[in-house]
Design an enzyme around this catalytic site. Structure first.
Site, PDB file in Angstrom:
ATOM      1  N   THR A 197      57.441  57.423  79.698  1.00  0.00           N
ATOM      2  CA  THR A 197      56.706  57.453  78.433  1.00  0.00           C
ATOM      3  C   THR A 197      55.740  58.629  78.387  1.00  0.00           C
ATOM      4  O   THR A 197      55.080  58.925  79.381  1.00  0.00           O
ATOM      5  CB  THR A 197      55.892  56.142  78.323  1.00  0.00           C
ATOM      6  OG1 THR A 197      56.813  55.089  78.164  1.00  0.00           O
ATOM      7  CG2 THR A 197      54.913  56.168  77.177  1.00  0.00           C
ATOM      8  N   ARG A 225      61.197  43.294  71.746  1.00  0.00           N
ATOM      9  CA  ARG A 225      60.084  43.470  72.692  1.00  0.00           C
ATOM     10  C   ARG A 225      59.313  44.765  72.383  1.00  0.00           C
ATOM     11  O   ARG A 225      59.884  45.815  72.141  1.00  0.00           O
ATOM     12  CB  ARG A 225      60.639  43.527  74.122  1.00  0.00           C
ATOM     13  CG  ARG A 225      59.576  43.703  75.200  1.00  0.00           C
ATOM     14  CD  ARG A 225      59.395  45.158  75.602  1.00  0.00           C
ATOM     15  NE  ARG A 225      58.420  45.315  76.674  1.00  0.00           N
ATOM     16  CZ  ARG A 225      57.895  46.481  77.020  1.00  0.00           C
ATOM     17  NH1 ARG A 225      58.223  47.579  76.381  1.00  0.00           N
ATOM     18  NH2 ARG A 225      57.012  46.562  77.984  1.00  0.00           N
ATOM     19  N   GLY A 227      55.958  47.006  73.947  1.00  0.00           N
ATOM     20  CA  GLY A 227      55.033  47.132  75.081  1.00  0.00           C
ATOM     21  C   GLY A 227      53.664  47.597  74.652  1.00  0.00           C
ATOM     22  O   GLY A 227      53.250  47.430  73.495  1.00  0.00           O
ATOM     23  N   GLY A 249      53.809  52.853  82.130  1.00  0.00           N
ATOM     24  CA  GLY A 249      54.214  51.851  83.111  1.00  0.00           C
ATOM     25  C   GLY A 249      54.507  50.514  82.454  1.00  0.00           C
ATOM     26  O   GLY A 249      54.849  50.459  81.265  1.00  0.00           O
TER      27      GLY A 249
HETATM   28  C1  SD4 Z   1      56.240  50.023  77.725  1.00  0.00           C
HETATM   29  N1  SD4 Z   1      54.563  51.407  78.750  1.00  0.00           N
HETATM   30  O1  SD4 Z   1      56.965  49.880  76.749  1.00  0.00           O
HETATM   31  C2  SD4 Z   1      55.852  51.429  78.116  1.00  0.00           C
HETATM   32  C3  SD4 Z   1      56.964  51.990  78.909  1.00  0.00           C
HETATM   33  C4  SD4 Z   1      56.606  52.913  79.954  1.00  0.00           C
HETATM   34  O2  SD4 Z   1      57.139  53.529  81.950  1.00  0.00           O
HETATM   35  O3  SD4 Z   1      55.570  53.543  80.027  1.00  0.00           O
HETATM   36  N2  SD4 Z   1      57.489  52.982  80.873  1.00  0.00           N
HETATM   37  O4  SD4 Z   1      55.841  49.081  78.405  1.00  0.00           O
END
Ligand code: SD4
Length: 338
Positions: A197, A225, A227, A249
């Site tokens: 991301t 979903r 995040g 993350g």
């Molecule tokens: C999420 N934080 O959708 C984002 C994805 C991400 O490493 O950063 N992935 O949870």
């Protein structure tokens, strides 16, 4: 086609670690109170030449673009939108924009948010027909009376204002998803081959700060979903009097601790960006015995241009553009496997 590597570690009993961490957190808080005026003074004295741009992971080109936009005298908001758009267009990045991994049913859905120096913000979630979702968030902020548009409504708005309608599922993402379907398992991902991301913060020549965050979320997520990335306060937060923070993350864990807001508030109370990022990571690991199985990383910048970053696991880096130089900054991590 490379498949994502899932790094699995054994979870050990974390009671002792949790206890020790709580004690450490208390110490940190005590230190923060004691040092607050001292640190605030030091912070104000440190001068960094503006402008500055930072972003998550080794997104060299994206951060370079943001830096050049800033050097050309444009605003922090313009810089983060243009910077982030580089990854939104990068078909090889399987976690941002077109080419992002789909959900478990094969639909790519994108989430993004932006925040402007005046505190305005815009958010889009579960967008499926346009890749430039950070720019779309800005349009929500500037051209609607709302903060958040989701799903079909966000896609329709994009179309109405002239955004290109795109199929976000590339042939290689489709192939990877089909391979995943052969033995579908939904596991946390620690570091994904060093691209992930994108969260970006820019401090322009006037000293104003803006931020943006853009993602396709977790690969093969459940339909619907969302995040942390598009959630103001979790994936991104800033206050033009203090500074800003962004996260990457495992979004669920960032949301539970309102991570980016926490970092900005800790900086407001005198912590350096580095200390604030460390405290935000410690809040998560001290409450979650499973932290060895997921990655969280934060980056932050205060109004003096001081920056900080911290993560749970080794492998995360930050890009920093300052004095016309774009450099990868190594980031300290919490979990040191013995
Ligand atoms: C999420 N934080 O959708 C984002 C994805 C991400 O490493 O950063 N992935 O949870």
């Amino acid at each position: 086609m490379k498949r994502r590597k899932f790094i699995q570690n054994t979870v050990v009993g974390a009671t002792g670690a949790t206890f020790a961490l709580s004690a450490l957190a208390c110490e940190n808080e005590k230190d923060a109170t004691q040092k607050s005026s001292e640190e605030k003074n030091a912070m104000n004295k440190k001068t960094h030449a503006l402008p500055i741009a930072i972003c998550t992971w080794k997104f060299t080109k994206a951060n370079q673009r943001a830096g050049e936009v800033l050097d050309a005298g444009k605003s922090a908001l313009d810089a983060v939108i243009e910077g982030v758009s580089v990854e939104e267009q990068n078909l090889k990045n399987t976690t941002v924009g077109k080419g992002g991994a789909p959900d478990r049913e094969g639909n790519v859905t994108l989430d993004a948010c932006v925040m402007a120096p005046n505190g305005d913000c815009g958010v889009v979630m579960a967008v499926s027909n346009t890749s430039h979702v950070a720019a779309l968030s800005r349009k929500v902020m500037e051209e609607t009376p709302h903060v958040i548009l989701v799903g079909e409504g966000a896609d329709e708005f994009a179309k109405t204002i002239g955004f290109e309608t795109e199929n976000l599922l590339t042939e290689s993402s489709k192939q990877a998803w089909e391979e995943w379907l052969e033995s579908p398992e939904y596991k946390p991902i620690i570091n994904i081959e060093n691209h992930d991301t994108i969260g970006m913060l820019a401090l322009d020549k006037n000293g104003d700060i803006a931020g943006a965050c853009s993602t396709s979320g977790l690969s093969y997520k459940m339909k619907g979903r969302v995040g942390d990335s598009p959630i103001i306060g979790s994936g991104l937060f800033l206050d033009n009097e203090v500074g800003g923070a962004v996260a990457t993350g495992m979004g669920e864990e960032v949301i539970k601790t309102v991570g980016s807001f926490l970092i900005v508030e800790l900086m407001r109370n005198g912590m350096t960006p580095q200390a604030a990022c460390e405290e935000a990571v410690k809040r998560i690991v001290s409450k979650n015995d499973d932290y060895k199985n997921f990655q969280i990383a934060y980056i932050a910048m205060n109004k003096s241009g001081e920056t900080g970053a911290y993560c749970i696991h080794e492998g995360f880096t930050m890009m920093k553009y300052e004095n016309a130089k774009n450099e990868e900054v190594p980031v300290a991590f919490y979990h040191k496997p013995s």
